[in-house]
Structures are given as structure tokens and as C-alpha cells.
Design an enzyme around this catalytic site. Structure first.
Site, mmCIF file in Angstrom:
data_model
loop_
_atom_site.group_PDB
_atom_site.id
_atom_site.type_symbol
_atom_site.label_atom_id
_atom_site.label_comp_id
_atom_site.label_asym_id
_atom_site.label_seq_id
_atom_site.Cartn_x
_atom_site.Cartn_y
_atom_site.Cartn_z
ATOM 1 N N LYS A 86 0.751 -1.184 -0.043
ATOM 2 C CA LYS A 86 -0.072 0.130 0.130
ATOM 3 C C LYS A 86 0.865 1.355 0.012
ATOM 4 O O LYS A 86 0.638 2.355 -0.605
ATOM 5 C CB LYS A 86 -1.004 0.050 1.166
ATOM 6 C CG LYS A 86 -1.663 1.032 1.380
ATOM 7 C CD LYS A 86 -2.794 1.008 2.372
ATOM 8 C CE LYS A 86 -2.302 0.733 3.769
ATOM 9 N NZ LYS A 86 -1.559 1.842 4.289
ATOM 10 N N ARG A 91 -11.684 2.897 9.561
ATOM 11 C CA ARG A 91 -11.588 1.615 10.099
ATOM 12 C C ARG A 91 -12.720 1.207 10.550
ATOM 13 O O ARG A 91 -12.665 -0.257 10.701
ATOM 14 C CB ARG A 91 -10.483 1.422 10.889
ATOM 15 C CG ARG A 91 -8.992 1.728 10.374
ATOM 16 C CD ARG A 91 -7.667 1.430 11.282
ATOM 17 N NE ARG A 91 -6.676 1.356 10.834
ATOM 18 C CZ ARG A 91 -5.934 0.572 10.027
ATOM 19 N NH1 ARG A 91 -6.375 -0.586 9.753
ATOM 20 N NH2 ARG A 91 -4.723 0.836 9.537
#
Length: 207
Positions: free
Chosen positions: A14, A89
Site C-alpha cells: 500500500k 477503519r
């Protein structure tokens, strides 16, 4: 304004893809960990609040994190867009982020998750641990725990963005450039009408 949520488990690549996307689309990089450290270093009210909680061994509440993101958005109003690194999240955080972006007359364009199998991640992180110096990259039990936490969190948030038709999952195994090309293809499907952004926005900021 182009806003992207990029997810990927530890070791999925990422970080590498984020840097390429920042350069390609002139995005501002927003990492909650970096924002938190910057606010504490600057001694802002949000930073002092976060530090007090952390010193007491408590988690920083969502409203403080969202406040830091709002501060960063206000400081970079001329940016072409933002790339949210590992945030939100939880569904609650995703909802709060949507509300915040609406206040700034913008929204999340898409969420892209890089998918890599657990065994491959363990292999990559153990190899990275030989040079990274990070203890959690050298302990297989800790690595597997991090992957489990990521998968649990992502599943919830993925469902939230999927209902908005903004969630995309990509195989994170393969050549870096091939994966990057696929990511760009997804982003281009969601990209708003292009406007010329100031050169000053072509940078990564962490506060």
C-alpha cells in the site's frame, strides 16, 4: 476534488502504491498516525487532548481523529484531492468522514483494497523484518494478529462503501506497475471533471 480511501493489510504494498498515486493525481496524503504525531508536536488543542488520552493508556476517540482530519482539510483547501491511508477503519468513522467531507463540499470517490493472502503477507513481513528493525515485522504471531485485525476492520468498512458502489477489491500480488495501472483504471472511473490544480498541491503533507 478526488478523494480516495486506500486499504491494504501490512505488507500488501500500500505504501508504494500510495506514493505513485500521490504523484499521479496530485493528492495530499492523510495518515491518521502522522496527523496525530504532527498535532502533538505542534501542541494544538487536539494534539494535547490526544496526548493526554494516550498517556493514560486510552484510545483516541473518533471525534478527535476526525477533528484532526478536518484541520488538515482546512489547511489544504487548494489540493486536488486526498488519499486516506488506512482510514476509516469502522463504519462509524466512515459515516463521520462522509459528514466532514460534505461540510467541505466534497466526498469519497472510491475505496480500493489490496488483497493479499495471509501466508504471502507473513512471508513478506518476515523478510521485511530483517531490515525494517520493527519488532512486529519479526514475530509471526504478531504478524498474523495484525492481518486478522485488518481483515475484520476492512470487511465492515468495505460493506459500507459497497452499498455506495464505491468499493473495489484488487489482487495485491503481481508486478507493481500492473497493480498500479489497475488502481488508476478504477480511480479514473470515479474521477470528477478534471480541473487544473496549483503546483503547490503536488506534494505529500502529513499535517
Amino acid at each position: 476534488m478526488l478523494n480516495i480511501v486506500l486499504f491494504g493489510p501490512p505488507g500488501a504494498g500500500k505504501g508504494t502504491q500510495s506514493q505513485k498515486l500521490i504523484a499521479q493525481y496530485h493528492l495530499v496524503h492523510l495518515s491518521t498516525g502522522d496527523l496525530l504525531r504532527a498535532q502533538i508536536a505542534e501542541g494544538t488543542e487536539l494534539g494535547l487532548t490526544a496526548k493526554k488520552l494516550m498517556d493514560e493508556g486510552l484510545l483516541v476517540p473518533d471525534e478527535v481523529v476526525i477533528g484532526m482530519i478536518g484541520y488538515a482539510l482546512s489547511k489544504n483547501q487548494q489540493a486536488a484531492g486526498f488519499i486516506f491511508d488506512g482510514f476509516p477503519r469502522t463504519v462509524a468513522q466512515a459515516e463521520s468522514l462522509d459528514q466532514l467531507l460534505t461540510q467541505h463540499n466534497t466526498s469519497v470517490a472510491c475505496m480500493i483494497a489490496l488483497e493479499v493472502g495471509e501466508e504471502e503477507l507473513v512471508k513478506r513481513l518476515l523478510e521485511r523484518g530483517k531490515t525494517s528493525g520493527r519488532i512486529d515485522d519479526q514475530d509471526e504471531t504478531k504478524i498474523r494478529r495484525r492481518v486478522t485485525v485488518y481483515n475484520t476492520e476492512t470487511a465492515q468498512v468495505a460493506g459500507y462503501y459497497d452499498t455506495q458502489k464505491k468499493f473495489h477489491s484488487l489482487n495485491g500480488i503481481g508486478e507493481i506497475e500492473q497493480i498500479y495501472t489497475q488502481i488508476c483504471g478504477i480511480i479514473d472511473q470515479h474521477q470528477p471533471a478534471k480541473t487544473e490544480s496549483p503546483a503547490a498541491a503536488i506534494r505529500e503533507v502529513k499535517a
